[in-house]
Design a protein around this motif. Structure first.
Motif, PDB file in Angstrom:
ATOM      1  N   MET A 271     -83.617 -29.029  29.374  1.00  0.00           N
ATOM      2  CA  MET A 271     -83.618 -28.485  28.022  1.00  0.00           C
ATOM      3  C   MET A 271     -83.679 -29.589  26.967  1.00  0.00           C
ATOM      4  O   MET A 271     -84.534 -29.561  26.069  1.00  0.00           O
ATOM      5  CB  MET A 271     -82.387 -27.608  27.800  1.00  0.00           C
ATOM      6  CG  MET A 271     -82.369 -26.924  26.437  1.00  0.00           C
ATOM      7  SD  MET A 271     -83.667 -25.670  26.276  1.00  0.00           S
ATOM      8  CE  MET A 271     -82.905 -24.329  27.194  1.00  0.00           C
ATOM      9  N   ARG A 275     -86.922 -30.442  24.512  1.00  0.00           N
ATOM     10  CA  ARG A 275     -86.755 -30.372  23.056  1.00  0.00           C
ATOM     11  C   ARG A 275     -87.142 -31.687  22.378  1.00  0.00           C
ATOM     12  O   ARG A 275     -87.589 -31.694  21.225  1.00  0.00           O
ATOM     13  CB  ARG A 275     -85.319 -30.007  22.711  1.00  0.00           C
ATOM     14  CG  ARG A 275     -85.014 -28.525  22.889  1.00  0.00           C
ATOM     15  CD  ARG A 275     -83.566 -28.214  22.611  1.00  0.00           C
ATOM     16  NE  ARG A 275     -83.339 -26.768  22.552  1.00  0.00           N
ATOM     17  CZ  ARG A 275     -82.149 -26.199  22.635  1.00  0.00           C
ATOM     18  NH1 ARG A 275     -81.057 -26.962  22.792  1.00  0.00           N
ATOM     19  NH2 ARG A 275     -82.026 -24.885  22.570  1.00  0.00           N
ATOM     20  N   MET A 350     -86.583 -21.632  28.174  1.00  0.00           N
ATOM     21  CA  MET A 350     -85.568 -20.877  27.442  1.00  0.00           C
ATOM     22  C   MET A 350     -85.510 -19.421  27.909  1.00  0.00           C
ATOM     23  O   MET A 350     -84.485 -18.757  27.725  1.00  0.00           O
ATOM     24  CB  MET A 350     -85.850 -20.953  25.941  1.00  0.00           C
ATOM     25  CG  MET A 350     -85.655 -22.348  25.345  1.00  0.00           C
ATOM     26  SD  MET A 350     -86.026 -22.444  23.578  1.00  0.00           S
ATOM     27  CE  MET A 350     -84.699 -21.455  22.909  1.00  0.00           C
TER      28      MET A 350
END
Length: 374
Positions: A271, A275, A350
């Motif tokens: 994650m 990002r 996600m």
């Protein structure tokens, strides 16, 4: 204070040939072994009885019979699948066999393994990569190796000697002493390279070199590893590089994995990396066992997985090269593998289901406990 030599010295005039996949590196390796006239120095983590081990043993026995001094170091854990009969066949036919750190009652010492992969022929030609003498390398796993000539071969010989003469290495006590040769003369128009290594907590030159390159990359930073459990400092540098506009990509195994739990544990880092702009690819055709890095025109390839375990516990060694032509070959290899991989996007990650999140959390906790072992 460690000397410059212990840190690894950059040397000009080397020739490094990229050998992707067993169909290229196994014939090249066996041809070089069959052409040996003086000595063979071999250091392997994985060796287990089977088709490939038989081919390797045949080649080593044949070399010994024609008068070549054959020295073989196997890891005491990684070679547990090699039968007593195969070991006897080696020693009965003149191969000097030693085991690094055979398993014993000292549980902490058992953790440290010799994970290096090395073949040196007549102290003139060296091969390294992630290979082993197990059948999976023939048709089940994707692997990469390199063939090396030039001054750096003497450094590979020196690394082998340290393990051969280590107090943790047992067997073959009557073997003739190995006399290192002077460095081979630099090849005209050759490549700039150095041998870099690690010995667990005692010496982490491989780790420091990767961190420096990760911080200094200007255009690209591509990393292939089968076990992506990086240190915090490496994760931070990957994110920082991506935020600065560097093309940062990871090539990792997909569902075909010899240790699925490590794959699940590594996903806990996805994650934050996504990002930050890091691109993550999971290889689909088979298990990808290769370990190599491309940072601008710098290539590092060898035994190191660049994970906590390799960096903290194992003996590892890589060949580093700074050369635009070799970098272009490695770039092409990466791009071929990206095309048959599944890219994981931030949006898809996600939306992953709850059971994947729980699986990642559980295996992440277990991995975190293991990496805190001392």
């Amino acid at each position: 204070m460690r000397t410059r030599k212990e840190r690894g010295v950059w040397q000009e005039g080397n020739d490094v040939t990229l050998l992707p996949e067993a169909r290229r590196f196994m014939p090249a390796l066996l041809e070089a072994v069959e052409g040996a006239r003086e000595s063979l120095l071999i250091e392997l983590y994985l060796m287990e009885s089977g088709v490939l081990a038989n081919r390797v043993i045949d080649a080593l026995v044949s070399a010994s019979h024609r008068g070549v001094d054959v020295y073989l170091v196997l890891d005491g854990f990684g070679s547990m699948g090699l039968s007593a009969a195969d070991r006897q066949r080696l020693t009965d036919n003149g191969v000097w066999l030693r085991d690094f750190n055979p398993l014993g009652w000292n549980l902490t010492r058992n953790i440290s393994r010799d994970h290096r992969k090395l073949v040196v022929v007549d102290q003139r030609i060296a091969f390294t990569g992630g290979f082993g003498a197990v059948d999976a390398f023939l048709n089940s796993w994707f692997e990469v190796a390199i063939r090396i000539e030039g001054p750096v071969v003497a450094d590979w010989v020196g690394l082998f000697l340290k393990v051969w003469e280590s107090p943790l290495t047992r067997g073959g006590e009557q073997a003739p002493r190995i006399t290192p040769r002077p460095h081979t003369a630099a090849l005209v128009g050759g490549m700039r390279g150095r041998v870099i290594w690690g010995q667990g907590y005692r010496f982490q030159a491989i780790r420091y070199s990767l961190l420096v390159r990760s911080s200094s990359a200007k255009r690209r930073l591509w990393l292939c590893t089968p076990y992506f459990v990086p240190t915090r400092s490496l994760r931070r540098r990957l994110r920082n590089a991506a935020r600065k506009g560097v093309d940062v990509r990871l090539l990792l195994p997909g569902q075909s994995h010899d240790h699925p739990g490590i794959r699940y544990a590594s996903q806990r880092f996805f994650m934050r990396l996504l990002r930050a702009g890091v691109r993550i690819y999971e290889f689909q055709p088979c298990f990808i066992h290769a370990k190599f890095v491309l940072a601008d025109d710098w290539v590092s390839l060898g035994s190191c997985n660049f994970d906590h375990w390799s960096l903290h516990w194992n003996l590892e060694a890589n060949q580093e090269v700074e050369n635009a032509l070799l970098a272009a070959e490695v770039q092409q290899l990466f791009e071929q593998k990206f095309q048959v991989s599944q890219e994981i996007t931030l949006e898809e990650w996600m939306r992953r289901p709850w059971w994947m999140r729980i699986r990642t959390m559980v295996f992440g906790i277990l991995d975190g406990l293991l990496t805190r072992l001392r």
